[in-house]
Design a protein around this motif. Structure first.
Motif, PDB file in Angstrom:
ATOM      1  N   SER A 136       0.831  -1.311   0.164  1.00 36.87           N
ATOM      2  CA  SER A 136      -0.020  -0.061   0.006  1.00 36.87           C
ATOM      3  C   SER A 136       0.863   1.259  -0.069  1.00 36.87           C
ATOM      4  CB  SER A 136      -0.951  -0.220   1.229  1.00 36.87           C
ATOM      5  OG  SER A 136      -0.155   0.141   2.358  1.00 36.87           O
ATOM      6  N   LYS A 139       3.317   4.243  -4.096  1.00 38.35           N
ATOM      7  CA  LYS A 139       2.409   5.022  -4.917  1.00 38.35           C
ATOM      8  C   LYS A 139       2.869   5.180  -6.511  1.00 38.35           C
ATOM      9  CE  LYS A 139       0.387   5.535  -0.948  1.00 38.35           C
ATOM     10  NZ  LYS A 139      -0.937   4.792  -0.978  1.00 38.35           N
ATOM     11  N   GLU A 141       2.423   4.427 -10.311  1.00 41.74           N
ATOM     12  CA  GLU A 141       1.391   3.991 -11.003  1.00 41.74           C
ATOM     13  C   GLU A 141       1.608   2.540 -11.423  1.00 41.74           C
ATOM     14  OE1 GLU A 141      -0.911   5.299 -15.167  1.00 41.74           O
ATOM     15  OE2 GLU A 141       1.160   6.089 -14.609  1.00 41.74           O
ATOM     16  N   LYS A 152       1.207  -4.213  -8.643  1.00 41.52           N
ATOM     17  CA  LYS A 152       0.102  -3.202  -8.287  1.00 41.52           C
ATOM     18  C   LYS A 152       0.111  -2.159  -9.102  1.00 41.52           C
ATOM     19  CE  LYS A 152      -2.340  -1.454  -4.747  1.00 41.52           C
ATOM     20  NZ  LYS A 152      -2.995  -0.508  -5.326  1.00 41.52           N
ATOM     21  N   ASN A 154      -1.754   1.663  -9.418  1.00 37.22           N
ATOM     22  CA  ASN A 154      -2.362   2.862  -8.478  1.00 37.22           C
ATOM     23  C   ASN A 154      -2.867   3.842  -9.688  1.00 37.22           C
ATOM     24  OD1 ASN A 154      -1.404   1.982  -5.922  1.00 37.22           O
ATOM     25  ND2 ASN A 154       0.572   2.168  -6.560  1.00 37.22           N
ATOM     26  N   GLU A 207      -9.968  -3.498  -8.233  1.00 38.15           N
ATOM     27  CA  GLU A 207      -9.825  -2.080  -8.690  1.00 38.15           C
ATOM     28  C   GLU A 207     -11.057  -1.562  -9.618  1.00 38.15           C
ATOM     29  OE1 GLU A 207      -9.128   0.987  -9.086  1.00 38.15           O
ATOM     30  OE2 GLU A 207      -7.093   0.177  -8.393  1.00 38.15           O
TER      31      GLU A 207
END
Length: 324
Positions: A136, A139, A141, A152, A154, A207
């Motif tokens: 988490s 950050k 993208e 991941k 973002n 998402e």
């Protein structure tokens, strides 16, 4: 010992020769695992159970007070559920030989903030880092680790939290009807995954900002839970380079209508498209050999499915509740 919720300690004897990945699954009170020193198959260096023959880290007891752990030399795999629900682990360092992290390996490790992942890493199981500060806190993208593994995505936002466009994430803006009136709304993003990616892990799981996705021909594997429950995903462009689509990869994508399976496909996981209510027609390439269990179950709009030559078996409930 699965689901032995009161179990606090386990001692493994000298003759033990096999431990299943889920042997201690859901034993959330477990504090320690010890192994007879004469056992040549297993050890508990650093409080963590390691399989010597398997060359794998098998289990950190959830209640063990281990804050930092370095994976021993000679180990090349982190087993599924190995660190799941650990409340103490904060830092993990992996040696340069680790190639695989199993499903849910670090799931819900609530204080795990740092993991040093080697370039040798070639496979990461579904939801491996779900619920960790490690996943988490990054950050960027697109969070890409190891040998081109996307773990991941973002959605880009400005300092106020508003959606913004980037080279790879374009806003999907449409006129919709609300209360009988036409209004213009930003629905989410159309995403083009960068060509540095070879494997899509569970990067887009849950998402809701994803409306469309274009996967580049650098990608060979769409792993378990990759697009799990992307409730507003309408279109997925899958290139001919893809050879495997994992379990639950597109499960619960309620409005996914435009998707075609590439002829290159050799493996399709169970529940891969379960609950994709908008799919009306699909062709399954013969290269997968068998239609797996629940592959298209609960696809309530499915009117036509074409099984190409080579499909020799249809798994249990593969097409259940496809009412059209």
């Amino acid at each position: 010992f699965e689901a032995c919720s009161a179990l606090k300690s386990v001692s493994l004897g000298v003759k033990l020769s096999s431990v299943d990945d889920s042997a201690f699954y859901d034993c959330d009170a477990l504090k320690s695992i010890t192994v007879d020193g004469a056992n040549s198959n297993y050890s508990t260096a650093g409080g963590v159970l390691v399989g010597i023959a398997e060359r794998a880290v098998l289990k950190l007891p959830p209640k063990a007070q281990v804050a930092s752990y370095t994976v021993p030399d000679g180990v090349d795999k982190i087993a599924p559920f190995a660190f799941v629900n650990s409340a103490s682990i904060k830092n993990v360092v992996m040696n340069s030989g680790v190639t695989e992290i199993g499903e849910s390996a670090f799931y819900n490790c609530s204080v795990l903030a740092n993991i040093e992942l080697p370039a040798s890493l070639a496979k990461i199981g579904g939801q491996a880092f779900f619920g960790t500060p490690f996943i988490s806190s990054d950050k960027n993208e697109f969070v890409v680790v190891g040998d081109g593994i996307l773990i991941k995505y973002n959605p880009p936002r400005d300092s106020t939290g508003s959606r913004i466009e980037t080279e790879n994430s374009k806003l999907v803006i449409r006129e919709v009807t609300v209360g009988g009136a036409s209004v213009v709304r930003t629905l989410g993003f159309s995403v083009t995954i960068p060509p540095s990616v070879k494997t899509v892990s569970s990067a887009f799981s849950l998402e809701y900002d994803l409306i469309e996705v274009k996967i580049p021909d650098s990608v060979t594997d769409i792993d378990d839970y990759a697009f799990y429950k992307c409730a507003f995903l309408e279109k997925a462009e899958i290139p001919d380079s893809v050879v495997s689509i994992g379990e639950y990869a597109f499960c619960g994508c309620d409005v996914l209508k435009s998707v075609a399976l590439p002829r290159s496909l050799k493996s399709l996981g169970e529940y891969a498209f379960t609950g994709c209510d908008a799919i009306e027609e699909i062709t399954v390439p013969g290269g997968i050999g068998a239609l797996p269990a629940h592959a298209f179950s609960d696809c309530t709009s499915l009117k036509k499915i074409t099984l190409e030559k080579g499909i020799a078996e249809i798994g249990a409930s593969a097409l259940s509740y496809t009412t059209k």
